[in-house]
Design a protein around this motif. Structure first.
Motif, PDB file in Angstrom:
ATOM      1  N   GLY A  51       0.783  -1.234   0.000  1.00 17.81           N
ATOM      2  CA  GLY A  51       0.000   0.000   0.000  1.00 17.81           C
ATOM      3  C   GLY A  51       0.814   1.281   0.000  1.00 17.81           C
ATOM      4  O   GLY A  51       0.250   2.362  -0.018  1.00 17.81           O
ATOM      5  N   ARG A  52       2.123   1.189   0.018  1.00 15.84           N
ATOM      6  CA  ARG A  52       2.946   2.394   0.019  1.00 15.84           C
ATOM      7  C   ARG A  52       3.318   2.780  -1.404  1.00 15.84           C
ATOM      8  O   ARG A  52       3.497   1.933  -2.264  1.00 15.84           O
ATOM      9  N   GLU A  53       3.446   4.057  -1.621  1.00 16.52           N
ATOM     10  CA  GLU A  53       3.946   4.573  -2.891  1.00 16.52           C
ATOM     11  C   GLU A  53       5.167   5.421  -2.605  1.00 16.52           C
ATOM     12  O   GLU A  53       5.309   5.968  -1.514  1.00 16.52           O
ATOM     13  N   GLY A  54       6.031   5.524  -3.596  1.00 12.86           N
ATOM     14  CA  GLY A  54       7.234   6.308  -3.408  1.00 12.86           C
ATOM     15  C   GLY A  54       7.827   6.750  -4.728  1.00 12.86           C
ATOM     16  O   GLY A  54       7.257   6.525  -5.801  1.00 12.86           O
ATOM     17  N   ASP A  71       6.104   7.955   3.225  1.00 14.77           N
ATOM     18  CA  ASP A  71       6.013   8.061   4.684  1.00 14.77           C
ATOM     19  C   ASP A  71       7.317   7.708   5.411  1.00 14.77           C
ATOM     20  O   ASP A  71       7.310   7.449   6.609  1.00 14.77           O
ATOM     21  N   THR A  72       8.446   7.690   4.697  1.00 11.48           N
ATOM     22  CA  THR A  72       9.727   7.384   5.333  1.00 11.48           C
ATOM     23  C   THR A  72      10.733   8.500   5.101  1.00 11.48           C
ATOM     24  O   THR A  72      10.588   9.302   4.171  1.00 11.48           O
ATOM     25  N   LYS A  73      11.769   8.528   5.937  1.00 11.18           N
ATOM     26  CA  LYS A  73      12.795   9.565   5.825  1.00 11.18           C
ATOM     27  C   LYS A  73      13.980   9.119   4.977  1.00 11.18           C
ATOM     28  O   LYS A  73      14.658   9.949   4.394  1.00 11.18           O
ATOM     29  N   THR A  74      14.236   7.825   4.947  1.00  9.35           N
ATOM     30  CA  THR A  74      15.402   7.327   4.217  1.00  9.35           C
ATOM     31  C   THR A  74      14.972   6.381   3.099  1.00  9.35           C
ATOM     32  O   THR A  74      14.003   5.629   3.238  1.00  9.35           O
ATOM     33  N   PRO A  75      15.689   6.392   1.991  1.00 10.89           N
ATOM     34  CA  PRO A  75      15.360   5.475   0.888  1.00 10.89           C
ATOM     35  C   PRO A  75      15.787   4.046   1.206  1.00 10.89           C
ATOM     36  O   PRO A  75      16.677   3.828   2.028  1.00 10.89           O
ATOM     37  N   VAL A  76      15.145   3.101   0.550  1.00  7.00           N
ATOM     38  CA  VAL A  76      15.485   1.685   0.685  1.00  7.00           C
ATOM     39  C   VAL A  76      15.753   1.111  -0.700  1.00  7.00           C
ATOM     40  O   VAL A  76      15.184   1.564  -1.691  1.00  7.00           O
ATOM     41  N   ALA A  77      16.636   0.128  -0.763  1.00  8.80           N
ATOM     42  CA  ALA A  77      16.925  -0.551  -2.030  1.00  8.80           C
ATOM     43  C   ALA A  77      15.944  -1.704  -2.185  1.00  8.80           C
ATOM     44  O   ALA A  77      15.800  -2.536  -1.285  1.00  8.80           O
ATOM     45  N   ILE A  78      15.259  -1.738  -3.320  1.00  9.96           N
ATOM     46  CA  ILE A  78      14.261  -2.774  -3.587  1.00  9.96           C
ATOM     47  C   ILE A  78      14.510  -3.349  -4.979  1.00  9.96           C
ATOM     48  O   ILE A  78      14.779  -2.610  -5.929  1.00  9.96           O
TER      49      ILE A  78
END
Length: 91
Positions: A51-54, A71-78
């Protein structure tokens, strides 16, 4: 010898699993600034991101993108195979 027979017995199952993963030509064209969300396979593997978008903010390893979820402060590798483009408004 017994181990070889066991490996030969499961080999078709492994081949089926490999075919279910998308190849690089089947992955969506994802570039920096694109709006993305997790696809069905990604939601299954990582229900936390359901349900998250980025926005894609960069590239990780050759098969991954760095995503900054709204809704996050830091990026994640996906892994790119877990992402899909968010349709533009009006499409």
């Amino acid at each position: 010898m017994k181990r070889n027979r066991e490996l030969l017995a499961i080999w078709p199952k492994i081949a089926d699993l490999r075919q279910s993963f998308p190849t690089s030509s089947q992955l969506p064209l994802l570039e920096q600034g694109a709006r993305v969300r997790m696809n069905g396979f990604g939601r299954e593997r990582h229900p936390h991101y359901r349900g998250r978008e980025g926005t894609i903010v960069g590239v990780g390893s050759p098969g991954s993108c760095r995503v900054q979820f709204d809704d996050t402060k830091t990026p994640v590798a996906i892994y790119r195979g877990y992402l899909e483009l968010v349709p533009a408004i009006g499409q």
